[in-house]
Motif scaffolding. Structure first.
Motif, mmCIF file in Angstrom:
data_model
loop_
_atom_site.group_PDB
_atom_site.id
_atom_site.type_symbol
_atom_site.label_atom_id
_atom_site.label_comp_id
_atom_site.label_asym_id
_atom_site.label_seq_id
_atom_site.Cartn_x
_atom_site.Cartn_y
_atom_site.Cartn_z
ATOM 1 N N GLU A 1 4.686 6.946 -8.881
ATOM 2 C CA GLU A 1 3.984 6.147 -9.887
ATOM 3 C C GLU A 1 3.700 4.770 -9.304
ATOM 4 O OE1 GLU A 1 4.887 4.072 -14.248
ATOM 5 O OE2 GLU A 1 6.300 5.497 -13.375
ATOM 6 N N LEU A 2 2.521 4.239 -9.590
ATOM 7 C CA LEU A 2 2.165 2.890 -9.167
ATOM 8 C C LEU A 2 2.228 1.970 -10.376
ATOM 9 C CD1 LEU A 2 -0.875 3.647 -6.822
ATOM 10 C CD2 LEU A 2 1.551 3.491 -6.251
ATOM 11 N N ILE B 1 -1.480 8.744 -1.348
ATOM 12 C CA ILE B 1 -0.672 9.541 -2.278
ATOM 13 C C ILE B 1 -1.412 10.815 -2.666
ATOM 14 C CG2 ILE B 1 0.319 9.580 -4.604
ATOM 15 C CD1 ILE B 1 0.728 6.549 -4.323
ATOM 16 N N GLU B 2 -2.683 10.681 -2.994
ATOM 17 C CA GLU B 2 -3.461 11.833 -3.443
ATOM 18 C C GLU B 2 -3.686 12.827 -2.315
ATOM 19 O OE1 GLU B 2 -6.891 9.914 -5.040
ATOM 20 O OE2 GLU B 2 -5.907 9.407 -6.951
ATOM 21 N N THR C 1 0.818 -1.216 0.000
ATOM 22 C CA THR C 1 0.000 0.000 0.000
ATOM 23 C C THR C 1 0.857 1.274 0.000
ATOM 24 O OG1 THR C 1 -0.238 -0.209 2.403
ATOM 25 C CG2 THR C 1 -2.013 -1.093 1.035
ATOM 26 N N VAL C 2 2.083 1.169 -0.476
ATOM 27 C CA VAL C 2 2.932 2.313 -0.838
ATOM 28 C C VAL C 2 3.369 3.146 0.366
ATOM 29 C CG1 VAL C 2 3.282 3.903 -2.789
ATOM 30 C CG2 VAL C 2 1.281 2.456 -2.773
ATOM 31 N N SER D 1 0.984 12.724 -6.244
ATOM 32 C CA SER D 1 0.700 11.956 -7.456
ATOM 33 C C SER D 1 1.699 12.222 -8.574
ATOM 34 C CB SER D 1 -0.717 12.271 -7.954
ATOM 35 O OG SER D 1 -1.679 11.909 -6.976
ATOM 36 N N LEU E 1 -1.913 -1.818 -4.476
ATOM 37 C CA LEU E 1 -1.519 -0.507 -4.981
ATOM 38 C C LEU E 1 -2.670 0.487 -4.897
ATOM 39 C CD1 LEU E 1 0.520 -1.583 -8.139
ATOM 40 C CD2 LEU E 1 1.432 -0.785 -5.952
ATOM 41 N N GLU E 2 -3.850 0.062 -5.281
ATOM 42 C CA GLU E 2 -5.009 0.956 -5.219
ATOM 43 C C GLU E 2 -5.330 1.326 -3.775
ATOM 44 O OE1 GLU E 2 -6.546 2.558 -7.657
ATOM 45 O OE2 GLU E 2 -4.926 1.699 -8.860
ATOM 46 N N ARG F 1 -3.349 4.397 -3.024
ATOM 47 C CA ARG F 1 -3.531 5.599 -3.858
ATOM 48 C C ARG F 1 -4.141 6.778 -3.084
ATOM 49 N NH1 ARG F 1 -3.025 6.110 -9.160
ATOM 50 N NH2 ARG F 1 -3.195 3.858 -9.553
#
Length: 220
Positions: free
Chosen positions: A95-96, A85-86, A50-51, A91, A78-79, A82
């Motif tokens: 990059e995913l 990140i946003e 999850t980044v 963003s 990954l989603e 997101r």
């Protein structure tokens, strides 16, 4: 291939942001230490889930002008990252990408850094994952792997088990990890002993695992 996490993305994100916090801090601090002596470039986090790690790095002033790629085989993971990140307005710099740790979707000699936390033990061909990491690094680039040891001290393992339990995660499967000596053998089998160090702290939470540090020669 990179094996998918067995838990849903939202559950894993809660686990990663709470139970793994101390190890994330150690990992990010180590990357930060290394990057201080490097020119900005592209960093890929392999098995990013999850980044969490790229977001921490991208928000750090040390990484001004760097670009980040969060790579994972599981698009749902990954989603799950997101929105983070946003929410932080990252963003444009993160990059995913869906991709396989054993067949990295990057050109030879193209990345400044390739890192992976708690990913190596999931991989069916650990030697290939190291050679792939080396392949995509540009000359002078850095590969960094942190993972848990199978031969971890029992007291530390118990502490980790308690931290997982606190957020509803079961005990880790120690049998799927590698020992410190096995990690060194993986490096030898990959033919990377000339440019790689494998270490483990003697005390503290870092002693739960080991570090593989690859420094690709400038003339590679």
């Amino acid at each position: 291939m990179l094996l998918k996490n067995l838990r849903p993305a939202d559950e894993y994100d809660r686990f990663a942001s709470q139970a793994l916090e101390p190890w994330d801090v150690l990992f990010v601090t180590r990357i930060r230490q290394i990057a201080r002596d490097m020119q900005p470039g592209v960093l890929v986090d392999i098995g990013t889930a999850t980044v969490v790690v790229p977001v921490r790095l991208a928000a750090d002033p040390v990484f001004k002008d760097w670009r980040f790629i969060g790579l994972d085989l599981d698009a749902d993971m990954l989603e799950g990252g997101r929105p983070r990140i946003e929410a932080l307005g990252l963003s444009d710099v993160i990059e995913l990408k869906v991709g396989d740790a054993l067949d990295l979707p990057f050109a030879d000699n193209s990345l400044a850094m390739a890192v992976g936390r708690a990913t190596l033990h999931h991989l069916p061909d650990k030697v290939k994952s190291l050679t792939e990491m080396y392949r995509v690094l540009q000359p002078g680039g850095i590969g960094l792997v942190h993972d848990m040891r199978r031969d971890v001290a029992p007291a530390l393992l118990e502490k980790f088990t308690q931290m997982r339990a606190a957020v509803g995660y079961p005990p880790t499967h120690v049998e799927e990890k590698v020992t410190l000596e096995e990690a060194r053998q993986l490096v030898r089998d990959a033919g990377l002993e000339h440019c790689t160090a494998v270490t483990s702290p003697g005390f503290g939470l870092g002693a739960l695992g080991f570090e593989i540090l690859i420094k690709k020669p400038l003339l590679a």
